[in-house]
Design a protein around this motif. Sequence first.
Motif, PDB file in Angstrom:
ATOM      1  N   GLN A 131      -7.820   5.979  35.910  1.00 48.50           N
ATOM      2  CA  GLN A 131      -6.708   5.708  34.997  1.00 48.50           C
ATOM      3  C   GLN A 131      -5.440   5.386  35.777  1.00 48.50           C
ATOM      4  O   GLN A 131      -4.664   4.504  35.381  1.00 48.50           O
ATOM      5  CB  GLN A 131      -6.474   6.938  34.089  1.00 48.50           C
ATOM      6  N   GLU A 132      -5.224   6.100  36.897  1.00 45.77           N
ATOM      7  CA  GLU A 132      -4.054   5.821  37.737  1.00 45.77           C
ATOM      8  C   GLU A 132      -4.140   4.404  38.320  1.00 45.77           C
ATOM      9  O   GLU A 132      -3.143   3.673  38.355  1.00 45.77           O
ATOM     10  CB  GLU A 132      -3.960   6.858  38.856  1.00 45.77           C
ATOM     11  N   ILE A 133      -5.359   4.060  38.791  1.00 47.36           N
ATOM     12  CA  ILE A 133      -5.535   2.719  39.365  1.00 47.36           C
ATOM     13  C   ILE A 133      -5.329   1.645  38.302  1.00 47.36           C
ATOM     14  O   ILE A 133      -4.683   0.623  38.539  1.00 47.36           O
ATOM     15  CB  ILE A 133      -6.943   2.599  39.993  1.00 47.36           C
ATOM     16  N   LYS A 134      -5.879   1.898  37.112  1.00 45.81           N
ATOM     17  CA  LYS A 134      -5.721   0.941  36.013  1.00 45.81           C
ATOM     18  C   LYS A 134      -4.255   0.771  35.648  1.00 45.81           C
ATOM     19  O   LYS A 134      -3.779  -0.360  35.427  1.00 45.81           O
ATOM     20  CB  LYS A 134      -6.523   1.426  34.805  1.00 45.81           C
ATOM     21  N   LYS A 135      -3.542   1.901  35.605  1.00 45.61           N
ATOM     22  CA  LYS A 135      -2.122   1.845  35.279  1.00 45.61           C
ATOM     23  C   LYS A 135      -1.349   1.097  36.358  1.00 45.61           C
ATOM     24  O   LYS A 135      -0.455   0.281  36.063  1.00 45.61           O
ATOM     25  CB  LYS A 135      -1.574   3.264  35.116  1.00 45.61           C
ATOM     26  N   LEU A 136      -1.708   1.367  37.613  1.00 41.42           N
ATOM     27  CA  LEU A 136      -1.023   0.705  38.729  1.00 41.42           C
ATOM     28  C   LEU A 136      -1.272  -0.805  38.696  1.00 41.42           C
ATOM     29  O   LEU A 136      -0.355  -1.600  38.898  1.00 41.42           O
ATOM     30  CB  LEU A 136      -1.519   1.292  40.051  1.00 41.42           C
ATOM     31  N   LYS A 137      -2.530  -1.197  38.418  1.00 42.45           N
ATOM     32  CA  LYS A 137      -2.843  -2.626  38.334  1.00 42.45           C
ATOM     33  C   LYS A 137      -2.063  -3.293  37.206  1.00 42.45           C
ATOM     34  O   LYS A 137      -1.537  -4.409  37.362  1.00 42.45           O
ATOM     35  CB  LYS A 137      -4.341  -2.815  38.107  1.00 42.45           C
ATOM     36  N   PHE A 138      -2.001  -2.597  36.069  1.00 44.73           N
ATOM     37  CA  PHE A 138      -1.306  -3.154  34.928  1.00 44.73           C
ATOM     38  C   PHE A 138       0.180  -3.329  35.234  1.00 44.73           C
ATOM     39  O   PHE A 138       0.784  -4.366  34.923  1.00 44.73           O
ATOM     40  CB  PHE A 138      -1.496  -2.238  33.718  1.00 44.73           C
ATOM     41  N   GLN A 139       0.778  -2.299  35.851  1.00 42.35           N
ATOM     42  CA  GLN A 139       2.197  -2.378  36.175  1.00 42.35           C
ATOM     43  C   GLN A 139       2.465  -3.443  37.237  1.00 42.35           C
ATOM     44  O   GLN A 139       3.460  -4.170  37.159  1.00 42.35           O
ATOM     45  CB  GLN A 139       2.694  -1.009  36.639  1.00 42.35           C
ATOM     46  N   ASN A 140       1.551  -3.520  38.219  1.00 40.67           N
ATOM     47  CA  ASN A 140       1.708  -4.551  39.248  1.00 40.67           C
ATOM     48  C   ASN A 140       1.588  -5.952  38.644  1.00 40.67           C
ATOM     49  O   ASN A 140       2.321  -6.876  39.019  1.00 40.67           O
ATOM     50  CB  ASN A 140       0.654  -4.365  40.343  1.00 40.67           C
ATOM     51  N   LYS A 141       0.642  -6.089  37.727  1.00 43.14           N
ATOM     52  CA  LYS A 141       0.456  -7.381  37.076  1.00 43.14           C
ATOM     53  C   LYS A 141       1.701  -7.782  36.291  1.00 43.14           C
ATOM     54  O   LYS A 141       2.146  -8.938  36.333  1.00 43.14           O
ATOM     55  CB  LYS A 141      -0.759  -7.322  36.143  1.00 43.14           C
ATOM     56  N   ASN A 142       2.262  -6.803  35.575  1.00 44.91           N
ATOM     57  CA  ASN A 142       3.480  -7.084  34.814  1.00 44.91           C
ATOM     58  C   ASN A 142       4.637  -7.454  35.735  1.00 44.91           C
ATOM     59  O   ASN A 142       5.430  -8.367  35.439  1.00 44.91           O
ATOM     60  CB  ASN A 142       3.859  -5.870  33.966  1.00 44.91           C
ATOM     61  N   LEU A 143       4.724  -6.748  36.853  1.00 43.85           N
ATOM     62  CA  LEU A 143       5.801  -7.035  37.790  1.00 43.85           C
ATOM     63  C   LEU A 143       5.641  -8.434  38.399  1.00 43.85           C
ATOM     64  O   LEU A 143       6.607  -9.174  38.554  1.00 43.85           O
ATOM     65  CB  LEU A 143       5.820  -5.981  38.896  1.00 43.85           C
ATOM     66  N   LEU A 144       4.377  -8.763  38.753  1.00 37.38           N
ATOM     67  CA  LEU A 144       4.141 -10.084  39.320  1.00 37.38           C
ATOM     68  C   LEU A 144       4.448 -11.191  38.314  1.00 37.38           C
ATOM     69  O   LEU A 144       4.998 -12.239  38.664  1.00 37.38           O
ATOM     70  CB  LEU A 144       2.683 -10.187  39.796  1.00 37.38           C
ATOM     71  N   THR A 145       4.065 -10.910  37.050  1.00 33.41           N
ATOM     72  CA  THR A 145       4.373 -11.891  36.005  1.00 33.41           C
ATOM     73  C   THR A 145       5.874 -12.069  35.854  1.00 33.41           C
ATOM     74  O   THR A 145       6.390 -13.191  35.705  1.00 33.41           O
ATOM     75  CB  THR A 145       3.768 -11.431  34.665  1.00 33.41           C
TER      76      THR A 145
END
Length: 308
Positions: A131-145
């Motif tokens: 869940q932490e990894i999923k959250k981190l990926k999601f936040q990173n994706k949003n930041l990159l976007t």
Amino acid sequence: MKKQNKIKWFKPLSALIFVLGVGATVLVFSSEPENVEKEIKEEVVAKKMPAVKRELSEQMNILDSLNTLKEAYDVAILEKNTLSRELELERKNVENLMQLIKVSQNPTAAQIKIYRNQLLDLKNSLETRMQEIKKLKFQNKNLLTEIESQNVVMYQQRAENDTLVSKQKKLESSLKDASKLSLSNFKVIALREKNSGKELETTKSKSTDKLKISFTINGNAVAKTGKRVYYVQVLDQKNTVLGDDKLIEFGNNKALVYSFIVTADFQGKSLNAYGILNADENNFKKGTYFVNYFDKQEIVGSTSITLE
């Protein structure tokens, strides 16, 4: 004359056939109770066998689940994210528990319950990490976007783009720092004490007076400071808990049998801690001893030592 001789032989022969037929009939019917009794005994044994082998079957099921869990950790570690180190430590805990169960012979229902609880803790730990990894990926994706959008709209504002990159790095750092306090450097050594009081390391069971069990509490600047309590469980070759052998319940049907408690005053920096298990009147026997480290009901590390 010949006809009379045939009649004389026919009568005894008929009598003999009749006697043999009656004997066979008696034998068949007399053997039926024995066959029925044998079938009943086989049914009773068949009903008992599953109860006898239930613990062994559950032990194998737990091993299969642990193997599946280890494979899941292998896949997660291959992604090489910021939690890879924590995942490797937890995978090692899975491997140590598998080794512990493999050497366990004829486990009791209580031991199976402990293994099952440890398996559940490891599963929950993996789920939390994922869940932490999923959250981190999601936040990173949003930041990159967001960064890409800013680059398209305000290509000339490099300073603002640098700020967004800085936010991403701070976010990753914060997620890592905010993770649960972790342990490492799990060690156990055998010591013999000389008359002078000096302690020397040994590998001989007959010379061992105590086991020194140590670990490191990893530093964490954002973790809560103060008193920390950890439970240490030492198992001998018969899977018997040595030391205090006390039971503590944590609620939600979770309990732990431990050998002794280690307390430490955590102040944000790395801290080494240890505990001592003294030999009892039976002394330490030859063989391998397994040590499990618990933060409440959650297993956080394992190690072992073999005495000659």
